[in-house]
Design a protein around this motif. Structure first.
Motif, mmCIF file in Angstrom:
data_model
loop_
_atom_site.group_PDB
_atom_site.id
_atom_site.type_symbol
_atom_site.label_atom_id
_atom_site.label_comp_id
_atom_site.label_asym_id
_atom_site.label_seq_id
_atom_site.Cartn_x
_atom_site.Cartn_y
_atom_site.Cartn_z
ATOM 1 N N ARG A 121 0.841 -1.199 0.000
ATOM 2 C CA ARG A 121 0.000 0.000 0.000
ATOM 3 C C ARG A 121 0.877 1.250 0.000
ATOM 4 O O ARG A 121 2.042 1.207 0.388
ATOM 5 C CB ARG A 121 -0.913 0.023 1.224
ATOM 6 C CG ARG A 121 -1.885 -1.141 1.254
ATOM 7 C CD ARG A 121 -2.834 -1.053 2.433
ATOM 8 N NE ARG A 121 -3.816 0.008 2.279
ATOM 9 C CZ ARG A 121 -4.945 -0.104 1.584
ATOM 10 N NH1 ARG A 121 -5.231 -1.231 0.954
ATOM 11 N NH2 ARG A 121 -5.804 0.902 1.518
ATOM 12 N N SER A 146 -4.642 6.042 2.113
ATOM 13 C CA SER A 146 -3.923 4.847 1.701
ATOM 14 C C SER A 146 -4.690 4.074 0.628
ATOM 15 O O SER A 146 -5.915 3.964 0.706
ATOM 16 C CB SER A 146 -3.715 3.951 2.932
ATOM 17 O OG SER A 146 -3.131 2.732 2.564
ATOM 18 N N PRO A 176 -4.060 0.494 -2.307
ATOM 19 C CA PRO A 176 -3.162 -0.574 -2.746
ATOM 20 C C PRO A 176 -2.271 -0.072 -3.886
ATOM 21 O O PRO A 176 -2.711 0.709 -4.741
ATOM 22 C CB PRO A 176 -4.103 -1.667 -3.261
ATOM 23 C CG PRO A 176 -5.445 -1.334 -2.722
ATOM 24 C CD PRO A 176 -5.468 0.139 -2.490
#
Length: 71
Positions: A42, A58, A60
């Motif tokens: 991430r 945040s 991926p």
């Protein structure tokens, strides 16, 4: 914090702290990579420029596409 280079499979490019990215290949907004967690896969990103209500969040790494200078 250390700069951890991470290879992003979909883009086959290394994403590092300080890079600019888009969310997906068709994304329009540009974000700055603030942190990368290779163990979790991430990155923490934040909108570039004066976006109202801008805050780091945040996602991926597989969702991010690196923006080359001049794009």
């Amino acid at each position: 914090m250390k700069r951890w280079p991470v290879v992003v499979p979909q883009a086959a490019r290394v994403i590092e702290v300080g890079d600019t990215v888009r969310i997906g290949a068709s994304g329009r907004s540009v974000f700055l990579v603030r942190e990368v967690d290779p163990d979790e896969g991430r990155a923490v990103i934040e909108a570039v420029g004066d976006a109202p209500g801008s805050y780091p969040f945040s996602l991926p790494l597989t969702a991010l596409v690196r923006v080359d200078p001049g794009d």
